[in-house]
Design a protein around this motif. Sequence first.
Motif, mmCIF file in Angstrom:
data_model
loop_
_atom_site.group_PDB
_atom_site.id
_atom_site.type_symbol
_atom_site.label_atom_id
_atom_site.label_comp_id
_atom_site.label_asym_id
_atom_site.label_seq_id
_atom_site.Cartn_x
_atom_site.Cartn_y
_atom_site.Cartn_z
ATOM 1 N N LEU A 110 0.823 -1.213 0.000
ATOM 2 C CA LEU A 110 0.000 0.000 0.000
ATOM 3 C C LEU A 110 0.857 1.263 0.000
ATOM 4 O O LEU A 110 0.511 2.258 -0.642
ATOM 5 C CB LEU A 110 -0.945 -0.003 1.194
ATOM 6 N N GLN A 111 1.967 1.232 0.689
ATOM 7 C CA GLN A 111 2.857 2.387 0.699
ATOM 8 C C GLN A 111 3.446 2.619 -0.697
ATOM 9 O O GLN A 111 3.505 3.753 -1.165
ATOM 10 C CB GLN A 111 3.976 2.187 1.710
ATOM 11 N N ASP A 112 3.854 1.554 -1.380
ATOM 12 C CA ASP A 112 4.353 1.699 -2.746
ATOM 13 C C ASP A 112 3.267 2.198 -3.692
ATOM 14 O O ASP A 112 3.528 3.036 -4.559
ATOM 15 C CB ASP A 112 4.899 0.367 -3.266
ATOM 16 N N VAL A 113 2.062 1.689 -3.526
ATOM 17 C CA VAL A 113 0.942 2.130 -4.368
ATOM 18 C C VAL A 113 0.713 3.628 -4.194
ATOM 19 O O VAL A 113 0.509 4.357 -5.156
ATOM 20 C CB VAL A 113 -0.333 1.323 -4.024
ATOM 21 N N ARG A 114 0.815 4.095 -2.950
ATOM 22 C CA ARG A 114 0.613 5.521 -2.684
ATOM 23 C C ARG A 114 1.799 6.362 -3.150
ATOM 24 O O ARG A 114 1.635 7.347 -3.858
ATOM 25 C CB ARG A 114 0.385 5.742 -1.187
#
Length: 165
Positions: free
Chosen positions: A131-135
């Motif tokens: 999720l951090q990479d997606v954001r």
Amino acid sequence: MARKHCTYPWTCWPPASQERLFKYVLFGAAGLLFAVFVGAYLFTGTLAQRIEAGKEQYGLVVPLVRDITTLRAAQGDLVRVPPEDAVRRILDDRSLNEYVRSLRPTRVAENQDGVQVTLGGLTLIMLTDFLQDVRDRASLQAPEFILTRNPEEPRLADVHLVLAR
């Protein structure tokens, strides 16, 4: 002659000394009580001032954090890539392809493309890193996010999410 037995040490003192002792005890107790109340008042006043200063400082920092988050999202290496391709690349980089149950393009709004992703059997750390990479890298947000416990292994999670810009 038998010595008089004193129940308390001051009972054998002369009455004037006893009276003086009890006056000192009374004034000492009153002084101690006064000191405790003044100390408590000063402590709570200082604490209230610290809380107000903390709130004021927090109010100054919040807009900066929002700006930093916005700038970080705009500088990701996958910002200009379509959502489906960006998610596939992140899954490859994170070695999460074996956890993918489904990945398909979707339309979130009239002019907003997105991608539906279902992942199964993830640890919490794997999910948060994804999720951090997606954001940060792709500037994608999750308008739909469903997290459930994995039926085969209760310590793991299954997630279904829709990602879009």
